[in-house]
Design an enzyme around this catalytic site. Structure first.
Site, mmCIF file in Angstrom:
data_model
loop_
_atom_site.group_PDB
_atom_site.id
_atom_site.type_symbol
_atom_site.label_atom_id
_atom_site.label_comp_id
_atom_site.label_asym_id
_atom_site.label_seq_id
_atom_site.Cartn_x
_atom_site.Cartn_y
_atom_site.Cartn_z
ATOM 1 N N CYS A 2 35.957 40.780 21.047
ATOM 2 C CA CYS A 2 36.391 40.933 19.664
ATOM 3 C C CYS A 2 35.475 41.921 18.960
ATOM 4 C CB CYS A 2 36.411 39.641 18.861
ATOM 5 S SG CYS A 2 37.474 38.380 19.512
ATOM 6 N N ARG A 27 36.283 46.161 23.013
ATOM 7 C CA ARG A 27 35.824 44.769 23.012
ATOM 8 C C ARG A 27 36.988 43.780 23.023
ATOM 9 N NH1 ARG A 27 30.403 44.639 21.266
ATOM 10 N NH2 ARG A 27 30.613 42.414 20.916
ATOM 11 N N TRP A 73 40.247 39.655 21.134
ATOM 12 C CA TRP A 73 40.457 39.242 22.522
ATOM 13 C C TRP A 73 40.613 37.729 22.458
ATOM 14 C CZ3 TRP A 73 38.329 36.020 26.182
ATOM 15 C CH2 TRP A 73 38.671 36.283 27.519
ATOM 16 N N ASN A 99 33.957 36.384 15.666
ATOM 17 C CA ASN A 99 33.855 36.616 17.107
ATOM 18 C C ASN A 99 33.085 35.423 17.670
ATOM 19 O OD1 ASN A 99 33.384 37.596 19.652
ATOM 20 N ND2 ASN A 99 32.059 39.276 19.011
ATOM 21 N N GLY A 100 33.559 34.827 18.763
ATOM 22 C CA GLY A 100 32.856 33.672 19.334
ATOM 23 C C GLY A 100 33.790 32.476 19.425
ATOM 24 N N GLU A 484 32.427 46.201 44.841
ATOM 25 C CA GLU A 484 32.642 46.952 43.603
ATOM 26 C C GLU A 484 33.925 47.793 43.694
ATOM 27 O OE1 GLU A 484 31.695 46.790 40.706
ATOM 28 O OE2 GLU A 484 32.061 48.745 39.825
ATOM 29 N N LYS A 488 37.035 47.386 41.107
ATOM 30 C CA LYS A 488 37.595 48.502 40.322
ATOM 31 C C LYS A 488 39.104 48.551 40.482
ATOM 32 C CE LYS A 488 35.174 49.120 38.164
ATOM 33 N NZ LYS A 488 33.876 48.621 37.956
ATOM 34 N N GLU A 491 40.857 45.478 38.724
ATOM 35 C CA GLU A 491 40.749 45.462 37.255
ATOM 36 C C GLU A 491 41.736 46.401 36.594
ATOM 37 O OE1 GLU A 491 36.457 45.235 35.584
ATOM 38 O OE2 GLU A 491 36.411 46.945 36.932
ATOM 39 N N HIS A 507 36.701 36.527 60.214
ATOM 40 C CA HIS A 507 36.783 35.106 59.862
ATOM 41 C C HIS A 507 37.845 34.839 58.798
ATOM 42 C CE1 HIS A 507 33.319 34.436 62.353
ATOM 43 N NE2 HIS A 507 32.734 35.467 61.773
ATOM 44 N N LYS A 606 35.350 44.513 27.413
ATOM 45 C CA LYS A 606 34.145 45.154 27.921
ATOM 46 C C LYS A 606 32.926 44.255 27.757
ATOM 47 C CE LYS A 606 31.931 49.041 29.079
ATOM 48 N NZ LYS A 606 32.071 49.082 30.522
HETATM 49 C C1 G6P Z 1 33.085 42.470 31.726
HETATM 50 C C2 G6P Z 1 33.323 43.947 31.901
HETATM 51 C C3 G6P Z 1 32.711 44.420 33.211
HETATM 52 C C4 G6P Z 1 31.247 44.062 33.268
HETATM 53 C C5 G6P Z 1 31.005 42.575 33.007
HETATM 54 C C6 G6P Z 1 29.534 42.279 32.780
HETATM 55 O O1 G6P Z 1 33.796 41.755 32.669
HETATM 56 O O2 G6P Z 1 34.713 44.232 31.881
HETATM 57 O O3 G6P Z 1 32.867 45.824 33.318
HETATM 58 O O4 G6P Z 1 30.722 44.395 34.512
HETATM 59 O O5 G6P Z 1 31.683 42.164 31.824
HETATM 60 O O6 G6P Z 1 29.136 42.922 31.594
HETATM 61 P P1 G6P Z 1 27.652 43.374 31.296
HETATM 62 O O7 G6P Z 1 27.750 44.033 29.946
HETATM 63 O O8 G6P Z 1 26.825 42.129 31.248
HETATM 64 O O9 G6P Z 1 27.216 44.302 32.349
#
Ligand code: G6P
Length: 611
Positions: A2, A27, A73, A99-100, A484, A488, A491, A507, A606
């Protein structure tokens, strides 16, 4: 999670709020709203993006010099117009953005319902608005006191801004767990979840701490605790540059950020590697090294992509500093009664520095007496302020929701930390250290040459854009790269993808392999090269499609794979920094080809400031 923005001053508030919300949209982006106070409060909110709100407001009167805005969000209540913020209290004395999560909202809602309050939304925020109004009316007190009393009854996390109809020249902001920053202009103040909406108007800011409340009018800012203890504001200068906040000619922030990696890594080692390449100096670690030398264990705590960087860190610390390392998800660590020793060194990795689970986990570690350090990208964010020391990544603002340059910058910091600790422990020879530092400095140039493969990667993306599943394999230092790569893809393109240590494929995941299954194998020349060649054969024997990331000139894998992407030769310890890049580009192109919103993927945010 948010985005919050507020303005009070002599300018029209609406353009400032809308621009601020666009900056904060990373956000949260399921609904947005603004409220402007100009004799009466005008409130507009809409499901969808900030641009949907803008279109909705277009023909309406929205003049006024005090206002608040929010991009959401969803936590409580589905994304729709009613649940969007701002929220009025029942009699419209107050309007609030939040927010929260208010954890005891259900009990508070029942109490307020019994007192005759009704609710238009399913949100915890509206409960808070009504609680403030109920106290305000019942006690006939100031808005500030009513807010402080209400917040003392609230359990959970909040960053909030409140306007009161009867006190029109004021914004009241409070923080517990969700970040807020106040920008100081001339006869004006800005309030936001982070500095991005503020930086083009002023560089003087105050970061609120947990439990702070700020009462802001045009010419005055009063800062105190929720318990009414006056505080002296700590005014800081922003180093952020407004030019860093646009797409710079790229179609998406994510693509821009992928291309920024050579610079992000160079900026991350700038001033930290001595000019003769023989030493590493990390200013924020000076008091920490003696503790690390005494410590028996490192615990790395992170979430998401940062957790993958943490896994690379584990391999690096074990390899060079010969230290045992545990890599933990913040959310698991904090709730499972972990064993924490006073001589543990905890490293929190977070791009935003605000991830709620990571933050809570490090608070727990601190309470247990451990030394806690941060590797964060956002200067002044909560984790660096909670930790005993640490190292910033200097990747610059990362706006695309899928993390790219923050990951490689985090790995760069972890590499420097592991090598420096090894040097201090005497567990690395000066020859090997010199050689690795020399190689590290060459990485940005090598990344440039991987980026030049973009056209080829685009072609591979076209072949696999319609896949429903994908498997990513790697061994050793390249196993976290496989994780990773899979993250990617899922997501941003919504293709189901799994990352696996290549040998573990036998396995389970091997059962999934058929002629429709793309298997992305990260297989540069390293100590487990022969083994991964066998794993590739196992995939080919089952008709799987192999797309391999290989060392330049590797004819063996090239002859076996359906497609290959070459990266320059480099030390196996640094290979994650190179091999991640083609996987980022592949995911990007596949997502764009599938028509996905790569910068704002569905359901994600994010900065995850709720647990
Ligand atoms: C969210 C974001 C990711 C990020 C993760 C951890 O899921 O979409 O891109 O890796 O949070 O965030 P941070 O700010 O703690 O790296």
């Amino acid at each position: 999670m948010c985005g919050i923005v507020g303005y009070i001053g002599d300018k029209e508030a609406y353009p400032i709020l809308i621009k601020g919300l666009k900056r904060l949209e990373y956000r949260g982006y399921d609904s947005a709203g603004v409220a402007i106070l100009n004799d009466v409060v005008k409130l507009y909110k809409k499901k969808g993006k900030v641009s949907d709100l803008e279109n909705f407001v277009a023909t309406n009167d929205i003049h006024g010099k005090v206002g608040i805005g929010h991009t959401r969000w969803a936590t409580h209540g589905e994304p729709n117009d009613a649940n969007a913020h701002p929220h009025f209290s029942m009699n419209k004395d107050f309007v609030i953005i939040h927010n929260g999560i208010i954890e005891n909202y259900a009990k508070l809602k029942d109490d307020l319902t019994a007192k005759g309050y009704t609710f238009k939304s399913e949100t915890d925020t509206e409960v808070l608005a009504n609680l403030i109004e109920y106290i305000y009316r019942k006690r006939d007190i100031s808005a500030e006191l009513a807010i402080r009393m209400a917040l003392s009854r609230v359990q959970g996390a909040y960053g909030l801004v409140v306007m009161c109809k009867n006190e029109p020249d004021k914004l009241i902001a409070a923080r517990k767990g969700s970040p807020l920053v106040i920008g100081i202009g001339k006869g004006e103040y800005y309030i936001a979840s982070d500095a991005t909406p503020i930086v083009e108007y002023t560089k003087s800011v105050i970061y609120l701490n947990d439990n702070d409340i700020a009462v802001v009018s045009r010419n005055e800012l009063k800062l105190k605790t929720i318990q009414d203890k006056a505080l002296t504001p700590n005014v800081q200068e922003l180093s952020l540059d407004v030019g860093e906040l646009d797409k710079g000619g790229f179609d998406h922030f994510m693509l821009k950020e992928i291309y920024e990696q050579p610079k992000a890594i160079t900026d991350t080692f700038r001033g930290r590697i001595t000019p003769d390449h023989k030493d590493i100096q990390l200013g924020g670690m000076l008091d920490i090294w003696p503790k690390m030398l005494q410590s028996r264990r490192i615990i790395i705590i992170a979430c998401g992509t940062s957790w993958h960087a943490g896994l690379v860190g584990e391999y690096l610390f074990e390899e060079f500093a010969r230290m045992p390392v545990e890599v933990e998800y913040g959310s698991e660590f904090r709730y499972r009664n972990p064993i924490i020793y006073e001589d543990d060194v905890v490293i929190a990795i977070s791009q935003s520095g605000e991830t709620a689970d990571t933050l809570a986990a490090i608070k727990l570690a601190k309470e247990a007496g451990a030394t806690v350090i941060g590797i964060c990208n956002v200067v002044g964010s909560s984790i660096p302020r909670e930790t005993d020391g640490g190292v910033y990544t200097h990747a610059g603002p990362e706006i695309g929701v899928a993390s790219t340059k923050a990951f490689t910058a985090q790995v760069t910091v972890l590499t420097m930390m592991a090598l420096k600790l090894a040097q201090l422990k005497g567990s690395i020879s000066s020859h090997q250290l010199d050689e690795l530092i020399d190689q590290m400095v060459l990485i940005p140039g090598k990344i440039e040459s991987v980026l030049e493969k973009n056209e080829k990667i685009f072609g591979i993306a076209e072949k696999y854009k319609n896949s429903s599943n994908a498997l990513y394999l790697g061994r050793g230092f390249l196993f976290p790269v496989a994780l990773e790569g899979a993250l990617k893809l899922k997501e941003i393109s919504y293709i189901h993808a799994e990352g696996y240590p290549a040998a573990e494929m036998k396995h389970g995941p091997i059962a999934l392999i058929d002629e429709n299954m793309p298997v992305f194998v990260v297989a540069t020349k390293d100590s487990s090269y022969e083994k991964i060649v066998s794993n590739i054969q196992e995939v080919k024997a089952r008709n799987g499609k192999v797309i391999a990331v290989v060392t330049h000139g590797d004819e063996v894998i090239k002859s076996m794979a359906d497609h290959f992407i070459e990266v320059p030769e480099c030390s196996e310890y640094l290979a994650p920094l190179l091999t991640t890049i083609p996987l980022q580009l592949l995911s990007y192109h596949i997502a764009v080809m599938r028509g996905c919103n790569v910068d704002q993927p569905r359901n994600l945010a994010k900065s995850v400031t709720v647990e």
